[in-house]
Design an enzyme around this catalytic site. Structure first.
Site, PDB file in Angstrom:
ATOM      1  N   CYS A 140       0.605  -1.288  -0.333  1.00  0.00           N
ATOM      2  CA  CYS A 140       0.196  -0.058   0.313  1.00  0.00           C
ATOM      3  C   CYS A 140       0.910   1.620  -0.107  1.00  0.00           C
ATOM      4  O   CYS A 140       0.284   2.118   0.033  1.00  0.00           O
ATOM      5  CB  CYS A 140      -1.293  -0.025   0.938  1.00  0.00           C
ATOM      6  SG  CYS A 140      -1.633  -1.294   1.408  1.00  0.00           S
TER       7      CYS A 140
ATOM      8  N   HIS B 286      -3.049   7.643   7.058  1.00  0.00           N
ATOM      9  CA  HIS B 286      -3.034   6.132   6.195  1.00  0.00           C
ATOM     10  C   HIS B 286      -5.132   5.391   6.430  1.00  0.00           C
ATOM     11  O   HIS B 286      -5.066   4.933   5.404  1.00  0.00           O
ATOM     12  CB  HIS B 286      -2.190   5.204   6.254  1.00  0.00           C
ATOM     13  CG  HIS B 286      -2.139   3.764   6.053  1.00  0.00           C
ATOM     14  ND1 HIS B 286      -2.043   3.888   4.580  1.00  0.00           N
ATOM     15  CD2 HIS B 286      -2.233   2.466   6.321  1.00  0.00           C
ATOM     16  CE1 HIS B 286      -2.403   2.676   4.276  1.00  0.00           C
ATOM     17  NE2 HIS B 286      -2.407   1.699   5.515  1.00  0.00           N
TER      18      HIS B 286
ATOM     19  N   GLU C 133      -1.430   4.759  14.496  1.00  0.00           N
ATOM     20  CA  GLU C 133      -0.644   5.762  13.494  1.00  0.00           C
ATOM     21  C   GLU C 133      -1.206   6.586  14.323  1.00  0.00           C
ATOM     22  O   GLU C 133      -0.765   8.141  14.410  1.00  0.00           O
ATOM     23  CB  GLU C 133      -1.807   5.885  12.170  1.00  0.00           C
ATOM     24  CG  GLU C 133      -1.171   6.568  11.763  1.00  0.00           C
ATOM     25  CD  GLU C 133      -1.611   6.739   9.830  1.00  0.00           C
ATOM     26  OE1 GLU C 133      -1.439   7.565   8.855  1.00  0.00           O
ATOM     27  OE2 GLU C 133      -2.613   6.215   9.967  1.00  0.00           O
TER      28      GLU C 133
ATOM     29  N   LYS D  61      -9.805   7.492   2.962  1.00  0.00           N
ATOM     30  CA  LYS D  61      -9.734   6.478   2.737  1.00  0.00           C
ATOM     31  C   LYS D  61     -11.631   6.313   2.888  1.00  0.00           C
ATOM     32  O   LYS D  61     -12.245   5.387   2.669  1.00  0.00           O
ATOM     33  CB  LYS D  61      -9.078   5.066   2.920  1.00  0.00           C
ATOM     34  CG  LYS D  61      -8.079   5.193   2.657  1.00  0.00           C
ATOM     35  CD  LYS D  61      -6.913   4.011   3.245  1.00  0.00           C
ATOM     36  CE  LYS D  61      -5.808   3.758   2.987  1.00  0.00           C
ATOM     37  NZ  LYS D  61      -4.376   4.841   3.014  1.00  0.00           N
TER      38      LYS D  61
ATOM     39  N   HIS E  86      -9.998   1.658  -0.042  1.00  0.00           N
ATOM     40  CA  HIS E  86      -8.581   1.649   0.298  1.00  0.00           C
ATOM     41  C   HIS E  86      -7.825   1.336  -1.319  1.00  0.00           C
ATOM     42  O   HIS E  86      -8.330   0.044  -1.632  1.00  0.00           O
ATOM     43  CB  HIS E  86      -7.996   0.303   1.130  1.00  0.00           C
ATOM     44  CG  HIS E  86      -6.723   0.611   1.439  1.00  0.00           C
ATOM     45  ND1 HIS E  86      -5.811   1.189   0.922  1.00  0.00           N
ATOM     46  CD2 HIS E  86      -5.508  -0.248   1.914  1.00  0.00           C
ATOM     47  CE1 HIS E  86      -4.135   0.720   1.260  1.00  0.00           C
ATOM     48  NE2 HIS E  86      -4.351   0.388   2.241  1.00  0.00           N
TER      49      HIS E  86
ATOM     50  N   PHE F  45       1.900  -3.238   4.501  1.00  0.00           N
ATOM     51  CA  PHE F  45       1.237  -5.217   4.514  1.00  0.00           C
ATOM     52  C   PHE F  45       3.905  -4.987   3.963  1.00  0.00           C
ATOM     53  O   PHE F  45       3.898  -5.060   3.062  1.00  0.00           O
ATOM     54  CB  PHE F  45       1.199  -6.344   3.164  1.00  0.00           C
ATOM     55  CG  PHE F  45      -0.345  -6.134   3.780  1.00  0.00           C
ATOM     56  CD1 PHE F  45      -0.563  -5.580   4.986  1.00  0.00           C
ATOM     57  CD2 PHE F  45      -1.481  -7.285   3.434  1.00  0.00           C
ATOM     58  CE1 PHE F  45      -2.688  -5.789   5.361  1.00  0.00           C
ATOM     59  CE2 PHE F  45      -2.120  -6.957   3.922  1.00  0.00           C
ATOM     60  CZ  PHE F  45      -2.863  -6.733   4.950  1.00  0.00           C
TER      61      PHE F  45
END
Length: 416
Positions: free
Chosen positions: A165, A305, A316, A337, A342, A403
């Site tokens: 991502c 994010h 975060e 998002k 996403h 990831f």
């Protein structure tokens, strides 16, 4: 070596809430959700039956059907977004030195649909290996920048970045540094993804990563909300034209913002889960600030994010408090998002565009779908819940984490 300044002179977007920059921005500031039931395949037996698909998009408006069939959807999306950005930049393609124009593009997965369909077709056959001759060229992630360069004749640096991502943020940072170091004058950068497929939705369901709020798709993406239950899959592309400042100034280019710096880090913790204390996120934001020569108190807005996953949003938020201290309470935080879903490898690009437009228009888009505070997230932080907020934005940060523990952070600022 003199480090060159880099500015943004063109933007292009193809998203679940708008098929160009104007539509995308209008939907962002108005808090439009792009989530709806999946139309691409039968989801009857799937745990998740909704996603953020593109709306009213027809590739034959841009390419002849024969040409379009030679490209996976992620490459089609890349071509459309890049074309809008190049037109927006008003680059004179007859005069620009194409040896010094490059393309660096991000994709977390690439041609997943192509791979899926070819394998399914083989499995349904008699064992004879009958594959489409375009199978491999359609599937590989580097074909998006390759096709863009072929279309326009750009002969500068050309490759793909893959960091899940964080892919398109990595691409933007690489493009920034190629210009900074004098290896190019102009770079087309961004990312695209098209993973709303049988294998994409099924695979993320197996990871228990996706929201399963099938009774209410519109509000399923709920970053920072107590009842968030996973991310909503999205698709599309974002493209940016990065240009050396003197080169842009010499041709009288419209300049959206300066790209001040980029930071990278790794969690070195887990293949899918973030570090619980946000260690990698702390490092990447500090690295980005250092690279940009800016202080924490200079930052006005952060597009987080913020995927709407139980662990990620907490980590975060902790990281932002650690990096920014009390100034964190004066920053407009948000997660777009909540509207786009996403976009995986394309997330960094479309969210960087949202940050750039927040600087241009003095508006921070909202984090929609907030209903209940999470007692593990500091309630004094301003997540710009449910309604856009006007404010002067001189410096905007965009975070993307992938990831594998890959973290990337990009900083944009008003041109001095």
């Amino acid at each position: 070596m003199m480090i060159k300044r880099v500015v943004v002179t063109g933007l292009g977007a193809l998203t679940p809430i708008g098929n160009n920059i104007e539509q995308y921005w209008n939907s962002l500031v108005n808090g439009v959700s792009g989530a709806a039931p999946i139309t691409y395949f039968d989801t009857t037996k799937f745990k998740t039956r909704f996603a953020c698909e593109l709306k009213n998009f027809d590739i034959t408006q841009f390419f002849e059907r024969k040409e379009a069939r030679k490209m996976d959807r992620f490459t089609q999306y890349a071509m459309v977004a890049a074309d809008e950005a190049i037109v927006d930049s008003k680059l004179d393609l007859e005069k620009v030195d194409k040896d010094r124009v490059g393309v660096i593009w991000g994709a977390g997965i690439g041609g997943l649909e192509t791979f899926q369909n070819e394998v399914l077709n083989f499995a349904e056959g008699d064992g004879t290996p009958r594959f489409n001759p375009f199978f491999i060229p359609k599937m590989i992630a580097d074909m998006a920048p390759g096709q863009i360069s072929i279309r326009y004749g750009f002969r500068g640096p050309n490759f793909a970045t893959v960091s899940a991502c964080a892919s398109s943020s990595n691409a933007i940072i690489d493009a920034l540094n190629y210009i900074r170091l004098g290896h190019a004058d102009v770079m087309v950068s961004g990312g695209s993804e098209a993973t709303i497929t049988i294998s994409g939705i099924g695979g993320f369901n197996a990871l228990q990563a996706l929201s399963t709020r099938n009774d209410d798709p519109l509000t399923a993406s709920r970053p920072f909300d107590k009842d968030r239950d996973g991310f909503v899959s999205g698709e599309g592309a974002g493209a940016l034209i990065l240009e050396e400042y003197e080169h842009a100034k010499a041709r009288g280019a419209k300049i959206y913002a300066e790209i001040a710096g980029g930071g990278l880090s790794a969690d070195a913790y887990h293949i899918t889960a973030p570090h619980p204390e946000g260690l990698g996120a702390i490092n990447v934001m500090r690295n980005c600030l250092k690279d940009a020569g800016l202080k924490p108190e200079d930052v006005d807005a952060i597009n987080m994010h913020g995927t709407s996953t139980p662990l990620g949003d907490i980590a975060e938020s902790k990281a932002i408090l650690e990096v920014f201290g009390d100034h964190a309470y004066h920053i407009n935080l948000n997660s777009t998002k909540s509207m786009t879903g996403h976009l995986l490898g394309a997330a960094g690009a479309v969210e960087a565009i949202a940050s750039i437009l927040a600087i241009k228009y003095g508006i921070v888009p909202p984090t929609i779908n907030h209903f209940t505070d999470d007692d593990q997230i500091d309630p004094k932080l301003n997540f710009t819940f449910n309604k856009a907020q006007k404010r002067d934005v001189s410096v905007a940060m965009s975070n993307t984490f992938g990831f594998g523990g890959h973290n990337a952070c990009v900083l944009f600022k008003k041109l001095d």
